[in-house]
Scaffold this motif. Structure first.
Motif, mmCIF file in Angstrom:
data_model
loop_
_atom_site.group_PDB
_atom_site.id
_atom_site.type_symbol
_atom_site.label_atom_id
_atom_site.label_comp_id
_atom_site.label_asym_id
_atom_site.label_seq_id
_atom_site.Cartn_x
_atom_site.Cartn_y
_atom_site.Cartn_z
ATOM 1 N N GLU A 1 0.837 -1.189 0.000
ATOM 2 C CA GLU A 1 0.000 0.000 0.000
ATOM 3 C C GLU A 1 0.877 1.247 0.000
ATOM 4 N N THR A 2 0.282 2.346 -0.416
ATOM 5 C CA THR A 2 0.951 3.630 -0.397
ATOM 6 C C THR A 2 0.172 4.546 0.529
ATOM 7 N N VAL A 3 0.778 4.873 1.658
ATOM 8 C CA VAL A 3 0.105 5.692 2.669
ATOM 9 C C VAL A 3 1.099 6.701 3.231
ATOM 10 N N ALA A 4 0.579 7.732 3.876
ATOM 11 C CA ALA A 4 1.441 8.698 4.537
ATOM 12 C C ALA A 4 2.200 8.005 5.670
ATOM 13 N N VAL A 5 3.483 8.301 5.769
ATOM 14 C CA VAL A 5 4.320 7.721 6.829
ATOM 15 C C VAL A 5 4.875 8.877 7.666
ATOM 16 N N PRO A 6 4.158 9.275 8.720
ATOM 17 C CA PRO A 6 4.651 10.355 9.583
ATOM 18 C C PRO A 6 5.930 9.947 10.313
ATOM 19 N N LEU A 7 6.753 10.929 10.620
ATOM 20 C CA LEU A 7 7.950 10.664 11.406
ATOM 21 C C LEU A 7 7.611 9.956 12.710
ATOM 22 N N THR A 8 6.463 10.294 13.279
ATOM 23 C CA THR A 8 6.074 9.735 14.574
ATOM 24 C C THR A 8 5.682 8.270 14.493
ATOM 25 N N ASP A 9 5.528 7.723 13.266
ATOM 26 C CA ASP A 9 5.096 6.328 13.112
ATOM 27 C C ASP A 9 6.245 5.369 12.819
ATOM 28 N N LEU A 10 7.470 5.865 12.734
ATOM 29 C CA LEU A 10 8.576 5.021 12.302
ATOM 30 C C LEU A 10 8.766 3.794 13.189
ATOM 31 N N ALA A 11 8.586 3.964 14.481
ATOM 32 C CA ALA A 11 8.808 2.853 15.407
ATOM 33 C C ALA A 11 7.754 1.766 15.259
ATOM 34 N N GLY A 12 6.672 2.044 14.560
ATOM 35 C CA GLY A 12 5.611 1.057 14.404
ATOM 36 C C GLY A 12 5.857 0.059 13.287
ATOM 37 N N TYR A 13 6.959 0.217 12.555
ATOM 38 C CA TYR A 13 7.252 -0.699 11.445
ATOM 39 C C TYR A 13 8.300 -1.724 11.859
ATOM 40 N N ILE B 1 21.229 -0.087 -7.607
ATOM 41 C CA ILE B 1 22.367 -0.753 -6.986
ATOM 42 C C ILE B 1 21.929 -1.603 -5.806
ATOM 43 N N ASP B 2 21.018 -1.068 -5.001
ATOM 44 C CA ASP B 2 20.540 -1.738 -3.785
ATOM 45 C C ASP B 2 19.029 -1.945 -3.870
ATOM 46 N N PRO B 3 18.587 -3.064 -4.415
ATOM 47 C CA PRO B 3 17.141 -3.269 -4.548
ATOM 48 C C PRO B 3 16.411 -3.385 -3.221
ATOM 49 N N ALA B 4 17.093 -3.807 -2.163
ATOM 50 C CA ALA B 4 16.444 -3.942 -0.859
ATOM 51 C C ALA B 4 17.499 -3.842 0.237
ATOM 52 N N LEU B 5 17.968 -2.620 0.485
ATOM 53 C CA LEU B 5 19.005 -2.397 1.491
ATOM 54 C C LEU B 5 18.340 -2.138 2.838
ATOM 55 N N PRO B 6 18.510 -3.033 3.803
ATOM 56 C CA PRO B 6 17.862 -2.812 5.103
ATOM 57 C C PRO B 6 18.467 -1.607 5.815
ATOM 58 N N VAL B 7 17.621 -0.849 6.483
ATOM 59 C CA VAL B 7 18.038 0.338 7.222
ATOM 60 C C VAL B 7 18.312 -0.054 8.669
ATOM 61 N N ALA B 8 19.438 0.410 9.200
ATOM 62 C CA ALA B 8 19.771 0.102 10.592
ATOM 63 C C ALA B 8 19.016 1.007 11.553
ATOM 64 N N SER B 9 18.924 2.292 11.220
ATOM 65 C CA SER B 9 18.257 3.230 12.123
ATOM 66 C C SER B 9 17.904 4.504 11.388
ATOM 67 N N VAL B 10 16.931 5.224 11.937
ATOM 68 C CA VAL B 10 16.564 6.554 11.444
ATOM 69 C C VAL B 10 16.535 7.492 12.633
ATOM 70 N N THR B 11 17.292 8.579 12.538
ATOM 71 C CA THR B 11 17.303 9.584 13.589
ATOM 72 C C THR B 11 16.543 10.808 13.112
ATOM 73 N N THR B 12 15.538 11.206 13.886
ATOM 74 C CA THR B 12 14.704 12.360 13.581
ATOM 75 C C THR B 12 14.832 13.357 14.726
ATOM 76 N N PRO B 13 14.229 14.532 14.595
ATOM 77 C CA PRO B 13 14.282 15.482 15.714
ATOM 78 C C PRO B 13 13.703 14.920 17.014
ATOM 79 N N ALA B 14 12.855 13.907 16.913
ATOM 80 C CA ALA B 14 12.226 13.336 18.109
ATOM 81 C C ALA B 14 13.026 12.191 18.721
ATOM 82 N N GLY B 15 14.056 11.703 18.029
ATOM 83 C CA GLY B 15 14.836 10.593 18.560
ATOM 84 C C GLY B 15 15.215 9.604 17.472
ATOM 85 N N THR B 16 15.733 8.452 17.890
ATOM 86 C CA THR B 16 16.232 7.443 16.953
ATOM 87 C C THR B 16 15.404 6.175 17.023
ATOM 88 N N THR B 17 15.027 5.675 15.861
ATOM 89 C CA THR B 17 14.345 4.385 15.739
ATOM 90 C C THR B 17 15.337 3.365 15.218
#
Length: 284
Positions: free
Chosen positions: A223-235, A244-260
């Motif tokens: 699905e294609t839906v809005a992904v708010p910064l506040t929802d990152l921890a829910g995935y 080059i990278d068809p499916a590169l896993p992300v280790a972490s995302v740091t936003t103004p609210a903290g790190t997931t």
């Protein structure tokens, strides 16, 4: 781990061709061609003379040229140029970048449709990124994001800013606080057996479109839906996607609210890998 943004040629000099003819890098107009500021491009990883999503690359180049120059590029012309470049290459396993631009500044400036020039660069294949990146989020919206245009200053700028801050690369969110894309990748998220793509103004990447077609072929929910910064921890996981990278896993995302932090998620990684494999390689 940091993303190497330099040209990776493995010691082999790039082959450049302008409108189907070899171009010596020492030629006087080489610098001008490389520095063309108004244009668009597509990049592909070619293996054994084949590329995934070839029709999508051809469609991108044609439609973007119609928008930027008032005249498209036929599939026959593109394929002829690609085949000629491959015939003169040192290998059937290469990286190819096709730039479309115009040297006819007079007609272009008058709004008269012009046939785009094609600059094809052939270089060594690029290996996939070895380690999951740690991303730093920036509020940034690219101009005319539906085009893969040559205005890449901001992408390199924010990628460098992320690296200077101790991260690997940049992830972007818009003024509404919704995730859009990364510096040179699309991004998707996994949750409960579904793959989620951000509903935002992004470049429709060739690998993204191919993965979506592969997911549909496998009847995997997406699905294609809005992904708010506040929802990152829910995935369960996040992935970057490009040629080059068809499916590169992300280790972490740091936003103004903290790190997931994201842990490896074999289930979603397997889904995306199968979706990627479901789309065959096309012979150039």
């Amino acid at each position: 781990m940091q993303v190497d943004r330099s040209t990776q040629t493995g010691g082999v000099t790039e082959n450049l061709e302008l409108n189907g003819l070899p171009l010596a890098p020492a030629e006087a107009n080489y610098g001008l061609l490389r520095a063309a500021t108004y244009g668009h491009f597509t990049s592909m990883q070619v293996r054994d003379g084949r590329v995934r999503g070839l029709a999508l690359h051809l469609e991108r180049l044609d439609h973007s040229s119609r928008e930027l120059f008032g005249q498209g590029i036929s599939a026959d012309r593109l394929l002829s140029a690609l085949r000629g470049a491959l015939d003169r290459a040192w290998s059937a396993d290469v990286s190819i970048r096709v730039n479309a631009f115009s040297r006819d500044r007079v007609k272009f400036g008058q709004g008269i449709p012009v046939e785009p020039d094609l600059l094809i660069t052939v270089s060594d294949p690029v290996a996939p990124t070895a380690e999951p990146p740690r991303l730093l989020a920036f509020e940034h919206e690219r101009p005319v994001p539906h085009l893969k245009h040559t205005g890449t200053f901001s992408l390199l700028y924010y990628g460098r800013e992320a690296q200077l801050a101790g991260y690997d690369d940049a992830l972007f969110y818009d003024r509404s606080g919704h995730i859009s894309e990364a510096s040179i990748w699309n991004v998707c998220f996994a949750t409960a057996g579904r793959i989620v793509w951000p509903d935002a103004a992004v470049l429709p990447g060739i690998t993204m479109l191919s993965l979506q077609a592969g997911l549909d072929a496998l009847a995997v929910a997406r699905e294609t839906v809005a992904v708010p910064l506040t929802d990152l921890a829910g995935y369960d996981a996040a992935y970057l996607t490009n040629s080059i990278d068809p499916a590169l896993p992300v280790a972490s995302v740091t936003t103004p609210a903290g790190t997931t932090q994201y842990k490896p998620d074999p289930a979603s990684a397997d889904l995306i890998a199968k979706a990627h494999a479901a789309i065959p390689l096309d012979l150039i």
